[in-house]
Design a protein around this motif. Structure first.
Motif, PDB file in Angstrom:
ATOM      1  N   PHE B  82       0.769  -1.190   0.059  1.00 41.64           N
ATOM      2  CA  PHE B  82      -0.093  -0.265   0.065  1.00 41.64           C
ATOM      3  C   PHE B  82       0.911   1.412   0.056  1.00 41.64           C
ATOM      4  O   PHE B  82       1.864   1.213   0.635  1.00 41.64           O
ATOM      5  CB  PHE B  82      -0.753   0.018   1.224  1.00 41.64           C
ATOM      6  N   LEU B  91       3.525   0.534   2.770  1.00 39.36           N
ATOM      7  CA  LEU B  91       3.137  -0.420   3.829  1.00 39.36           C
ATOM      8  C   LEU B  91       2.728  -1.890   3.276  1.00 39.36           C
ATOM      9  O   LEU B  91       2.401  -1.929   2.196  1.00 39.36           O
ATOM     10  CB  LEU B  91       2.065   0.084   4.723  1.00 39.36           C
ATOM     11  N   LEU B  93       0.333  -5.106   3.138  1.00 37.88           N
ATOM     12  CA  LEU B  93      -0.915  -5.485   3.390  1.00 37.88           C
ATOM     13  C   LEU B  93      -1.092  -7.114   3.999  1.00 37.88           C
ATOM     14  O   LEU B  93      -0.554  -7.665   3.268  1.00 37.88           O
ATOM     15  CB  LEU B  93      -1.921  -5.202   2.249  1.00 37.88           C
ATOM     16  N   LYS B  94      -1.955  -7.112   5.035  1.00 38.54           N
ATOM     17  CA  LYS B  94      -2.248  -8.380   5.177  1.00 38.54           C
ATOM     18  C   LYS B  94      -3.579  -8.712   4.738  1.00 38.54           C
ATOM     19  O   LYS B  94      -4.576  -8.304   5.277  1.00 38.54           O
ATOM     20  CB  LYS B  94      -2.127  -8.554   6.904  1.00 38.54           C
ATOM     21  N   MET B  95      -3.748  -9.692   3.561  1.00 34.13           N
ATOM     22  CA  MET B  95      -4.796  -9.499   3.043  1.00 34.13           C
ATOM     23  C   MET B  95      -4.920 -11.112   2.231  1.00 34.13           C
ATOM     24  O   MET B  95      -3.803 -11.635   2.080  1.00 34.13           O
ATOM     25  CB  MET B  95      -5.125  -8.699   1.996  1.00 34.13           C
ATOM     26  N   GLU B  96      -6.112 -11.509   2.045  1.00 35.55           N
ATOM     27  CA  GLU B  96      -6.325 -13.055   1.558  1.00 35.55           C
ATOM     28  C   GLU B  96      -5.630 -12.827   0.039  1.00 35.55           C
ATOM     29  O   GLU B  96      -5.681 -11.639  -0.601  1.00 35.55           O
ATOM     30  CB  GLU B  96      -7.469 -13.407   1.405  1.00 35.55           C
ATOM     31  N   THR B 118       0.203  -5.642  -8.133  1.00 35.86           N
ATOM     32  CA  THR B 118      -0.812  -4.695  -7.580  1.00 35.86           C
ATOM     33  C   THR B 118      -0.280  -3.931  -6.646  1.00 35.86           C
ATOM     34  O   THR B 118       0.499  -4.389  -5.650  1.00 35.86           O
ATOM     35  CB  THR B 118      -1.954  -5.566  -7.307  1.00 35.86           C
ATOM     36  N   TYR B 119      -0.546  -2.609  -6.795  1.00 30.10           N
ATOM     37  CA  TYR B 119      -0.162  -1.645  -5.494  1.00 30.10           C
ATOM     38  C   TYR B 119      -1.558  -1.047  -5.238  1.00 30.10           C
ATOM     39  O   TYR B 119      -2.148  -0.366  -6.030  1.00 30.10           O
ATOM     40  CB  TYR B 119       0.996  -0.671  -5.951  1.00 30.10           C
ATOM     41  N   PHE B 120      -1.597  -1.067  -3.970  1.00 32.20           N
ATOM     42  CA  PHE B 120      -2.927  -0.227  -3.492  1.00 32.20           C
ATOM     43  C   PHE B 120      -2.546   1.039  -2.987  1.00 32.20           C
ATOM     44  O   PHE B 120      -1.383   1.424  -2.626  1.00 32.20           O
ATOM     45  CB  PHE B 120      -3.596  -1.109  -2.414  1.00 32.20           C
ATOM     46  N   TYR B 121      -3.312   2.014  -3.201  1.00 34.60           N
ATOM     47  CA  TYR B 121      -2.914   3.347  -2.707  1.00 34.60           C
ATOM     48  C   TYR B 121      -4.319   4.119  -2.042  1.00 34.60           C
ATOM     49  O   TYR B 121      -5.291   3.676  -2.154  1.00 34.60           O
ATOM     50  CB  TYR B 121      -2.276   4.488  -3.952  1.00 34.60           C
ATOM     51  N   CYS B 124      -2.930   6.386   4.669  1.00 35.48           N
ATOM     52  CA  CYS B 124      -2.632   5.374   5.750  1.00 35.48           C
ATOM     53  C   CYS B 124      -3.275   5.850   6.940  1.00 35.48           C
ATOM     54  O   CYS B 124      -3.641   7.002   7.247  1.00 35.48           O
ATOM     55  CB  CYS B 124      -1.311   5.377   5.797  1.00 35.48           C
TER      56      CYS B 124
END
Lengths: 131, 131
Positions: B82, B91, B93-96, B118-121, B124
DNA sequence: GTCCATGCAAATAATTTGCAACGCA
DNA sequence: TGCGTTGCAAATTATTTGCATGGAC
């Protein structure tokens, strides 16, 4: 950072039109080379400045695909891109929305997920046939 | 391109260990600055060369997050990142898993999808509180 | 001793910027 | 005329590379 009013510029219009008719996501250098056919004295700086303006205005997308220079896309409809690891071409993907991954990402996250950038990679149809 | 056998190097081990204990995805410059505390004469070239080797060996991940220099991650478990658009921090990410998006992307595609980046933005947690 | 790794500096690649002249409004 | 835009060149940023010396095996 759009601080002042924009003025018309032939160069900017041409870059925008050029991108609207290309589907291969050219780099600034490729755009520069093509613009020189129309404006023999156009400079790379002008190309970069106008691309940056067009991106800021939301009329062009900038694709930062890891290695190599950035690429630009005149199609601003939401869509995804595929990078061929053999020929490095960048292709548009026609696929359903995957915006739900924002929800998945936000489930254990202390903050606000506003979007994502996703590039798919693999071997394109042409390269699959060649090997 | 690993053409020859690797030899032990204190510098490389230190870089690897440094990254294994950091969770802020430092840039080559930041790694260089930290390595200079241990090896006052270490050069940026050595840092880049070793990072490149470690990435090739799969012991370190390179994150190309659009703007700014590349960042490096000592955690090679599959995970997502992220990027905060306020503080620019990256950061974990703890995700499935969202590997199913490869299938979605491949549905109307003439070629082979092998993976995705993939990058999430967004904003924070820390920056959300500040504003 | 052989050959990879290092430090240092120079080179490269991609992009940005300063500045005087130019052109749209 | 006023201020955004351009061309040109120089500057910047991120990274890579050549080369002589040093270190691992």
């Amino acid at each position: 950072m759009l601080l002042s009013a924009l003025k018309y510029s032939r160069q900017r219009e041409s870059i925008k039109e050029f991108l609207a008719n290309r589907y291969d996501h050219p780099t600034a250098d490729m755009i520069y080379a093509n613009m020189r056919a129309l404006y023999p004295n156009i400079s790379l700086g002008t190309v970069y400045r106008n691309l940056s303006l067009l991106v800021d205005m939301g009329e062009v997308l900038k694709l930062s695909v890891g290695d190599g220079p950035d690429r630009f896309d005149g199609n601003t409809d939401p869509h995804y891109h595929f990078i061929c690891t053999e020929c490095q071409n960048v292709l548009d993907l026609k696929m359903e929305s995957i915006d739900h991954i924002n929800v998945i990402a936000g489930q254990n996250f202390d903050g606000e997920i506003k979007g994502h950038m996703t590039y798919f990679y693999g071997v394109c149809g042409d390269c699959t046939k060649k090997s």
